[in-house]
Design a protein around this motif. Structure first.
Motif, PDB file in Angstrom:
ATOM      1  N   ASP A  25       0.859  -1.194   0.000  1.00 50.92           N
ATOM      2  CA  ASP A  25       0.000   0.000   0.000  1.00 50.92           C
ATOM      3  C   ASP A  25       0.894   1.241   0.000  1.00 50.92           C
ATOM      4  N   PRO A  26       0.830   2.094  -1.038  1.00 51.18           N
ATOM      5  CA  PRO A  26       1.711   3.266  -1.085  1.00 51.18           C
ATOM      6  C   PRO A  26       1.465   4.249   0.049  1.00 51.18           C
ATOM      7  N   PHE A  27       0.256   4.292   0.575  1.00 54.12           N
ATOM      8  CA  PHE A  27      -0.034   5.185   1.699  1.00 54.12           C
ATOM      9  C   PHE A  27       0.705   4.713   2.950  1.00 54.12           C
ATOM     10  N   ARG A  28       0.709   3.428   3.187  1.00 49.64           N
ATOM     11  CA  ARG A  28       1.421   2.895   4.345  1.00 49.64           C
ATOM     12  C   ARG A  28       2.935   3.020   4.153  1.00 49.64           C
ATOM     13  N   LEU A  29       3.395   2.753   2.952  1.00 53.78           N
ATOM     14  CA  LEU A  29       4.822   2.832   2.681  1.00 53.78           C
ATOM     15  C   LEU A  29       5.333   4.258   2.867  1.00 53.78           C
ATOM     16  N   ALA A  30       4.594   5.235   2.364  1.00 56.95           N
ATOM     17  CA  ALA A  30       4.989   6.635   2.537  1.00 56.95           C
ATOM     18  C   ALA A  30       4.982   7.039   4.005  1.00 56.95           C
ATOM     19  N   SER A  31       4.004   6.553   4.746  1.00 58.08           N
ATOM     20  CA  SER A  31       3.920   6.879   6.171  1.00 58.08           C
ATOM     21  C   SER A  31       5.090   6.273   6.939  1.00 58.08           C
ATOM     22  N   LEU A  32       5.411   5.015   6.631  1.00 59.91           N
ATOM     23  CA  LEU A  32       6.580   4.377   7.241  1.00 59.91           C
ATOM     24  C   LEU A  32       7.849   5.177   6.953  1.00 59.91           C
ATOM     25  N   HIS A  33       7.986   5.596   5.709  1.00 54.95           N
ATOM     26  CA  HIS A  33       9.182   6.352   5.324  1.00 54.95           C
ATOM     27  C   HIS A  33       9.243   7.668   6.077  1.00 54.95           C
ATOM     28  N   GLN A  34       8.112   8.358   6.188  1.00 53.65           N
ATOM     29  CA  GLN A  34       8.109   9.650   6.870  1.00 53.65           C
ATOM     30  C   GLN A  34       8.465   9.500   8.344  1.00 53.65           C
ATOM     31  N   ILE A  35       7.890   8.520   9.028  1.00 54.73           N
ATOM     32  CA  ILE A  35       8.196   8.318  10.442  1.00 54.73           C
ATOM     33  C   ILE A  35       9.665   7.930  10.621  1.00 54.73           C
ATOM     34  N   LEU A  89      13.837   2.881  11.831  1.00 55.87           N
ATOM     35  CA  LEU A  89      12.872   2.010  11.172  1.00 55.87           C
ATOM     36  C   LEU A  89      12.104   1.183  12.196  1.00 55.87           C
ATOM     37  N   LEU A  90      12.769   0.811  13.294  1.00 51.82           N
ATOM     38  CA  LEU A  90      12.092   0.015  14.319  1.00 51.82           C
ATOM     39  C   LEU A  90      10.937   0.784  14.946  1.00 51.82           C
ATOM     40  N   LEU A  91      11.130   2.071  15.218  1.00 56.74           N
ATOM     41  CA  LEU A  91      10.048   2.870  15.774  1.00 56.74           C
ATOM     42  C   LEU A  91       8.903   2.989  14.772  1.00 56.74           C
ATOM     43  N   ALA A  92       9.239   3.171  13.498  1.00 62.66           N
ATOM     44  CA  ALA A  92       8.202   3.289  12.479  1.00 62.66           C
ATOM     45  C   ALA A  92       7.390   2.001  12.375  1.00 62.66           C
ATOM     46  N   LEU A  93       8.063   0.861  12.376  1.00 61.61           N
ATOM     47  CA  LEU A  93       7.361  -0.416  12.300  1.00 61.61           C
ATOM     48  C   LEU A  93       6.504  -0.637  13.542  1.00 61.61           C
ATOM     49  N   ALA A  94       7.011  -0.216  14.696  1.00 56.92           N
ATOM     50  CA  ALA A  94       6.255  -0.380  15.939  1.00 56.92           C
ATOM     51  C   ALA A  94       4.974   0.445  15.921  1.00 56.92           C
ATOM     52  N   VAL A  95       5.037   1.656  15.341  1.00 54.60           N
ATOM     53  CA  VAL A  95       3.831   2.468  15.188  1.00 54.60           C
ATOM     54  C   VAL A  95       2.901   1.827  14.160  1.00 54.60           C
ATOM     55  N   ARG A 136       2.572  12.899  13.373  1.00 59.38           N
ATOM     56  CA  ARG A 136       1.197  12.575  13.748  1.00 59.38           C
ATOM     57  C   ARG A 136       0.360  12.241  12.517  1.00 59.38           C
ATOM     58  N   MET A 137       0.574  12.976  11.432  1.00 56.04           N
ATOM     59  CA  MET A 137      -0.182  12.704  10.211  1.00 56.04           C
ATOM     60  C   MET A 137       0.190  11.344   9.623  1.00 56.04           C
ATOM     61  N   ALA A 138       1.477  11.010   9.658  1.00 59.15           N
ATOM     62  CA  ALA A 138       1.902   9.698   9.153  1.00 59.15           C
ATOM     63  C   ALA A 138       1.290   8.579   9.994  1.00 59.15           C
ATOM     64  N   ALA A 139       1.256   8.772  11.306  1.00 59.13           N
ATOM     65  CA  ALA A 139       0.664   7.763  12.185  1.00 59.13           C
ATOM     66  C   ALA A 139      -0.837   7.648  11.948  1.00 59.13           C
ATOM     67  N   LEU A 140      -1.499   8.772  11.713  1.00 59.01           N
ATOM     68  CA  LEU A 140      -2.934   8.746  11.421  1.00 59.01           C
ATOM     69  C   LEU A 140      -3.191   7.975  10.131  1.00 59.01           C
ATOM     70  N   MET A 141      -2.351   8.217   9.117  1.00 60.93           N
ATOM     71  CA  MET A 141      -2.507   7.507   7.850  1.00 60.93           C
ATOM     72  C   MET A 141      -2.281   6.016   8.024  1.00 60.93           C
ATOM     73  N   LEU A 142      -1.287   5.651   8.816  1.00 61.54           N
ATOM     74  CA  LEU A 142      -1.041   4.228   9.085  1.00 61.54           C
ATOM     75  C   LEU A 142      -2.241   3.586   9.774  1.00 61.54           C
ATOM     76  N   ASP A 143      -2.773   4.259  10.768  1.00 65.83           N
ATOM     77  CA  ASP A 143      -3.908   3.715  11.506  1.00 65.83           C
ATOM     78  C   ASP A 143      -5.128   3.573  10.595  1.00 65.83           C
ATOM     79  N   ALA A 144      -5.339   4.574   9.736  1.00 66.88           N
ATOM     80  CA  ALA A 144      -6.511   4.552   8.861  1.00 66.88           C
ATOM     81  C   ALA A 144      -6.421   3.448   7.822  1.00 66.88           C
ATOM     82  N   SER A 145      -5.188   3.062   7.468  1.00 66.81           N
ATOM     83  CA  SER A 145      -5.000   2.044   6.419  1.00 66.81           C
ATOM     84  C   SER A 145      -4.654   0.679   6.988  1.00 66.81           C
ATOM     85  N   ARG A 146      -4.648   0.545   8.332  1.00 65.39           N
ATOM     86  CA  ARG A 146      -4.306  -0.741   8.933  1.00 65.39           C
ATOM     87  C   ARG A 146      -5.432  -1.735   8.693  1.00 65.39           C
TER      88      ARG A 146
END
Length: 243
Positions: free
Chosen positions: A165-175, A182-188, A231-241
């Motif tokens: 999912d490009p939305f999740r991938l972009a959010s991971l990259h931003q975090i 990367l570990l913190l991003a994956l944990a979120v 916060r926006m990246a985390a919101l996007m991750l949550d919305a696409s989980r």
């Protein structure tokens, strides 16, 4: 107290009404009935309502001029549609490089209290990552390069490549780029940490220095703006989980 005028290079607000429109496959934002477009002229459409609502809120909140600096979700969606979606493999490859240089692997030798704070905050995340991947992680002291075991690096890269999912991938990259981890991003991404806790863990060293020496207003403002991006990246991750 008078307010400062908007910077002259900012475009004037040209619309009155902002509406959210549900379409097949997602949601788009309309300004006086016309679709918002990305810098590359693609229609700004997202699959998650929560993301679309945040984009709409940002457009409604604009004053006499449109300031992209106050629109972190819009900027992130633009990045997804114009940059990540056309070439997700390159983004995943860039993100995977952080598997070798994760912030959490680099510990302070002293002062002892700082080292203890790092261990207290970071060890549970590394333990979670070990359980998640089935691999062990190296830790080092100081700034010298810490070589992670190759199976560990590959396991992390496999998790990144699995994000289609490009939305999740972009959010991971931003975090990851905001925190250096990367570990913190994956944990979120997987719900082990929320954005606030991950942000605090990424700034243990900085907060220690602030406690010792203080912080100026400009640095506070920069950090607040960066947290909004987080916060926006985390919101996007949550919305696409996946639910």
């Amino acid at each position: 107290m008078s307010t400062l005028p908007a910077r002259p290079d900012l475009p004037k607000r040209f619309y009155t009404d902002v509406t959210l429109v549900e379409e097949e496959g997602g949601f788009s934002i309309r300004l006086d009935g016309r679709a918002v477009r990305t810098p590359s002229r693609a229609v700004l459409s997202v699959p998650a309502r929560a993301v679309a609502e945040e984009v709409a809120r940002e457009w409604r909140a604009q004053g006499t001029h449109i300031d992209p600096a106050t629109m972190p979700m819009t900027r992130l969606v633009n990045t997804v549609l114009d940059g990540v979606a056309p070439d997700p493999a390159s983004v995943a490859e860039d993100l995977g490089r952080y598997a070798e240089t994760d912030l959490l692997a680099y510990r302070a030798a002293e002062p002892q209290r700082l080292a203890a704070l790092q261990a207290e905050g970071w060890d549970p995340v590394m333990d979670w990552a070990s359980q998640r991947t089935g691999k062990s992680f190296a830790r080092g002291v100081g700034v010298m390069f810490v070589a992670q075991p190759e199976p560990t690096v590959e396991a992390l890269r496999a998790l990144v490549r699995a994000e289609v999912d490009p939305f999740r991938l972009a959010s991971l990259h931003q975090i990851t780029t905001l925190t250096g981890s990367l570990l913190l991003a994956l944990a979120v991404s997987e719900g082990f940490l929320d954005a606030e806790r991950a942000w605090a863990l990424a700034h243990i060293d900085e907060d220690w220095n602030i406690e010792q020496w203080g912080e100026d207003a400009e640095a506070q403002n920069r950090r607040a703006n960066r947290f909004e991006d987080m916060r926006m990246a985390a919101l996007m991750l949550d919305a696409s989980r996946p639910r």
